[in-house]
Motif scaffolding. Sequence first.
Motif, PDB file in Angstrom:
ATOM      1  N   VAL A  43       0.923  -1.020   0.163  1.00 39.20           N
ATOM      2  CA  VAL A  43       0.012   0.020  -0.065  1.00 39.20           C
ATOM      3  C   VAL A  43       0.897   1.256  -0.064  1.00 39.20           C
ATOM      4  CG1 VAL A  43      -1.742   1.379   1.035  1.00 39.20           C
ATOM      5  CG2 VAL A  43      -1.956  -1.015   1.190  1.00 39.20           C
ATOM      6  N   VAL A  44       0.659   2.102  -0.910  1.00 41.96           N
ATOM      7  CA  VAL A  44       1.286   3.318  -1.236  1.00 41.96           C
ATOM      8  C   VAL A  44       0.732   4.491  -0.932  1.00 41.96           C
ATOM      9  CG1 VAL A  44       3.045   4.678  -2.612  1.00 41.96           C
ATOM     10  CG2 VAL A  44       3.138   2.227  -2.997  1.00 41.96           C
ATOM     11  N   ASP A  45       1.251   5.287   0.154  1.00 44.73           N
ATOM     12  CA  ASP A  45       0.192   6.433   0.799  1.00 44.73           C
ATOM     13  C   ASP A  45       0.041   7.373  -0.473  1.00 44.73           C
ATOM     14  OD1 ASP A  45       1.194   4.939   3.014  1.00 44.73           O
ATOM     15  OD2 ASP A  45       1.639   6.661   4.363  1.00 44.73           O
ATOM     16  N   ASP A  46       0.984   7.667  -1.075  1.00 40.50           N
ATOM     17  CA  ASP A  46       0.664   8.729  -2.211  1.00 40.50           C
ATOM     18  C   ASP A  46      -0.127   8.281  -3.018  1.00 40.50           C
ATOM     19  OD1 ASP A  46       2.628  10.231  -0.819  1.00 40.50           O
ATOM     20  OD2 ASP A  46       4.232   9.796  -2.217  1.00 40.50           O
ATOM     21  N   GLU A  47      -0.319   6.849  -3.345  1.00 39.58           N
ATOM     22  CA  GLU A  47      -1.186   6.521  -4.443  1.00 39.58           C
ATOM     23  C   GLU A  47      -2.815   6.894  -3.774  1.00 39.58           C
ATOM     24  OE1 GLU A  47      -0.409   2.536  -5.719  1.00 39.58           O
ATOM     25  OE2 GLU A  47       1.648   3.199  -6.597  1.00 39.58           O
ATOM     26  N   VAL A  48      -2.896   6.359  -2.483  1.00 37.90           N
ATOM     27  CA  VAL A  48      -4.184   6.387  -2.151  1.00 37.90           C
ATOM     28  C   VAL A  48      -4.610   7.869  -1.923  1.00 37.90           C
ATOM     29  CG1 VAL A  48      -5.560   5.782  -0.077  1.00 37.90           C
ATOM     30  CG2 VAL A  48      -4.078   4.304  -0.495  1.00 37.90           C
ATOM     31  N   ARG A  49      -3.771   8.832  -1.470  1.00 37.50           N
ATOM     32  CA  ARG A  49      -3.947  10.283  -1.480  1.00 37.50           C
ATOM     33  C   ARG A  49      -4.229  10.696  -3.184  1.00 37.50           C
ATOM     34  NH1 ARG A  49      -0.038  10.295   2.587  1.00 37.50           N
ATOM     35  NH2 ARG A  49       1.597  10.850   1.440  1.00 37.50           N
ATOM     36  N   ASP A  50      -3.719  10.280  -3.764  1.00 36.61           N
ATOM     37  CA  ASP A  50      -3.763  10.809  -5.372  1.00 36.61           C
ATOM     38  C   ASP A  50      -4.986  10.226  -5.622  1.00 36.61           C
ATOM     39  OD1 ASP A  50      -1.213  11.882  -5.449  1.00 36.61           O
ATOM     40  OD2 ASP A  50      -0.344  10.260  -6.631  1.00 36.61           O
ATOM     41  N   PHE A  51      -5.427   9.177  -5.443  1.00 35.21           N
ATOM     42  CA  PHE A  51      -7.004   8.458  -5.867  1.00 35.21           C
ATOM     43  C   PHE A  51      -7.998   9.420  -5.240  1.00 35.21           C
ATOM     44  CE2 PHE A  51     -10.414   5.432  -4.754  1.00 35.21           C
ATOM     45  CZ  PHE A  51     -10.743   5.257  -6.044  1.00 35.21           C
ATOM     46  N   LEU A  52      -7.717   9.482  -3.805  1.00 36.57           N
ATOM     47  CA  LEU A  52      -8.856  10.288  -3.227  1.00 36.57           C
ATOM     48  C   LEU A  52      -8.851  11.922  -3.644  1.00 36.57           C
ATOM     49  CD1 LEU A  52      -8.402   9.001   0.344  1.00 36.57           C
ATOM     50  CD2 LEU A  52     -10.380   8.643  -1.144  1.00 36.57           C
ATOM     51  N   ASN A  53      -7.646  12.286  -3.627  1.00 39.93           N
ATOM     52  CA  ASN A  53      -7.623  13.828  -4.451  1.00 39.93           C
ATOM     53  C   ASN A  53      -8.315  14.070  -5.766  1.00 39.93           C
ATOM     54  OD1 ASN A  53      -6.472  15.490  -2.600  1.00 39.93           O
ATOM     55  ND2 ASN A  53      -4.409  14.598  -3.098  1.00 39.93           N
ATOM     56  N   ARG A  54      -8.383  12.880  -6.635  1.00 39.79           N
ATOM     57  CA  ARG A  54      -8.981  13.191  -8.046  1.00 39.79           C
ATOM     58  C   ARG A  54     -10.531  13.130  -7.640  1.00 39.79           C
ATOM     59  NH1 ARG A  54      -5.003   9.381  -9.398  1.00 39.79           N
ATOM     60  NH2 ARG A  54      -6.308   7.591  -9.134  1.00 39.79           N
ATOM     61  N   LEU A  55     -11.114  12.270  -6.717  1.00 40.15           N
ATOM     62  CA  LEU A  55     -12.391  12.299  -6.445  1.00 40.15           C
ATOM     63  C   LEU A  55     -12.583  13.458  -5.620  1.00 40.15           C
ATOM     64  CD1 LEU A  55     -12.706   8.341  -5.836  1.00 40.15           C
ATOM     65  CD2 LEU A  55     -13.521   9.695  -7.562  1.00 40.15           C
ATOM     66  N   VAL A  56     -11.824  14.151  -4.951  1.00 42.06           N
ATOM     67  CA  VAL A  56     -12.402  15.185  -4.327  1.00 42.06           C
ATOM     68  C   VAL A  56     -12.383  16.359  -5.410  1.00 42.06           C
ATOM     69  CG1 VAL A  56     -11.601  16.999  -2.897  1.00 42.06           C
ATOM     70  CG2 VAL A  56     -11.344  14.644  -2.008  1.00 42.06           C
ATOM     71  N   ALA A  57     -11.437  16.452  -6.401  1.00 43.13           N
ATOM     72  CA  ALA A  57     -11.761  17.458  -7.223  1.00 43.13           C
ATOM     73  C   ALA A  57     -12.815  17.354  -8.186  1.00 43.13           C
ATOM     74  CB  ALA A  57     -10.362  17.279  -8.244  1.00 43.13           C
ATOM     75  N   LYS A  58     -13.354  16.003  -8.249  1.00 44.66           N
ATOM     76  CA  LYS A  58     -14.638  15.834  -8.979  1.00 44.66           C
ATOM     77  C   LYS A  58     -15.845  16.167  -8.109  1.00 44.66           C
ATOM     78  CE  LYS A  58     -13.427  12.336 -12.182  1.00 44.66           C
ATOM     79  NZ  LYS A  58     -14.267  11.839 -13.152  1.00 44.66           N
ATOM     80  N   ARG A  59     -15.807  16.364  -6.999  1.00 45.35           N
ATOM     81  CA  ARG A  59     -16.904  16.694  -5.904  1.00 45.35           C
ATOM     82  C   ARG A  59     -17.572  15.299  -5.609  1.00 45.35           C
ATOM     83  NH1 ARG A  59     -18.218  22.875  -7.112  1.00 45.35           N
ATOM     84  NH2 ARG A  59     -16.288  23.632  -6.657  1.00 45.35           N
ATOM     85  N   TRP A  60     -16.825  14.083  -5.779  1.00 48.36           N
ATOM     86  CA  TRP A  60     -17.644  13.111  -5.625  1.00 48.36           C
ATOM     87  C   TRP A  60     -17.174  12.552  -4.291  1.00 48.36           C
ATOM     88  CZ3 TRP A  60     -17.744   9.287 -10.412  1.00 48.36           C
ATOM     89  CH2 TRP A  60     -18.284   9.773 -11.503  1.00 48.36           C
ATOM     90  N   VAL A  61     -16.262  12.919  -3.718  1.00 50.72           N
ATOM     91  CA  VAL A  61     -15.656  12.629  -2.212  1.00 50.72           C
ATOM     92  C   VAL A  61     -15.522  14.078  -1.549  1.00 50.72           C
ATOM     93  CG1 VAL A  61     -13.892  11.611  -0.786  1.00 50.72           C
ATOM     94  CG2 VAL A  61     -14.646  10.390  -2.574  1.00 50.72           C
ATOM     95  N   GLU A  62     -15.992  14.103  -0.203  1.00 47.92           N
ATOM     96  CA  GLU A  62     -15.961  15.311   0.378  1.00 47.92           C
ATOM     97  C   GLU A  62     -14.926  15.111   1.554  1.00 47.92           C
ATOM     98  OE1 GLU A  62     -19.996  16.133   1.611  1.00 47.92           O
ATOM     99  OE2 GLU A  62     -20.277  17.417  -0.633  1.00 47.92           O
ATOM    100  N   LEU A  63     -14.375  16.246   2.315  1.00 46.29           N
ATOM    101  CA  LEU A  63     -13.582  15.868   3.503  1.00 46.29           C
ATOM    102  C   LEU A  63     -14.067  16.731   4.457  1.00 46.29           C
ATOM    103  CD1 LEU A  63     -10.288  16.730   1.497  1.00 46.29           C
ATOM    104  CD2 LEU A  63     -11.170  14.334   1.761  1.00 46.29           C
ATOM    105  N   ASP A  64     -14.002  15.865   5.444  1.00 49.31           N
ATOM    106  CA  ASP A  64     -14.394  16.581   6.857  1.00 49.31           C
ATOM    107  C   ASP A  64     -12.931  16.830   7.743  1.00 49.31           C
ATOM    108  OD1 ASP A  64     -17.033  16.703   6.379  1.00 49.31           O
ATOM    109  OD2 ASP A  64     -17.304  14.701   7.633  1.00 49.31           O
ATOM    110  N   ASP A  65     -12.883  17.968   8.401  1.00 51.61           N
ATOM    111  CA  ASP A  65     -11.727  17.893   9.219  1.00 51.61           C
ATOM    112  C   ASP A  65     -11.753  17.373  10.534  1.00 51.61           C
ATOM    113  OD1 ASP A  65     -10.696  19.673   7.495  1.00 51.61           O
ATOM    114  OD2 ASP A  65     -11.789  21.533   8.130  1.00 51.61           O
ATOM    115  N   GLU A  66     -10.698  17.105  11.162  1.00 50.70           N
ATOM    116  CA  GLU A  66     -10.715  16.433  12.343  1.00 50.70           C
ATOM    117  C   GLU A  66     -11.475  17.216  13.437  1.00 50.70           C
ATOM    118  OE1 GLU A  66      -7.550  13.445  14.547  1.00 50.70           O
ATOM    119  OE2 GLU A  66      -6.799  15.224  13.837  1.00 50.70           O
TER     120      GLU A  66
END
Length: 93
Positions: free
Chosen positions: A70-93
């Motif tokens: 599992v490569v951290d950067d690959e997981v973050r890149d995948f999620l970042n692409r979906l955040v950019a499309k607004r398919w995934v949203e981020l809540d702060d801690e």
Amino acid sequence: MSMVLLVTNRPHLARQVRLEWDSVRQRHVLLAPEGVLLLNHTGATILGLCDGERTVVEIVEGLRGQYNRVVDDEVRDFLNRLVAKRWVELDDE
């Protein structure tokens, strides 16, 4: 919502987006008003962990329990692409 994925963010699917099993295609799909994204097993597993409760670090840790590499950067890149499309949203801690 933040557009920069931080390890402390708690990603979740946007309200209008659904993760479903497509029995015709025999794979998971992400359904949104803007389209359909066919997912491989790893992508579906990542999104299945995006419940708004787990942080990005906890998602990566969960993946390490299921996959050899599992490569951290690959997981973050995948999620970042979906955040950019607004398919995934981020809540702060």
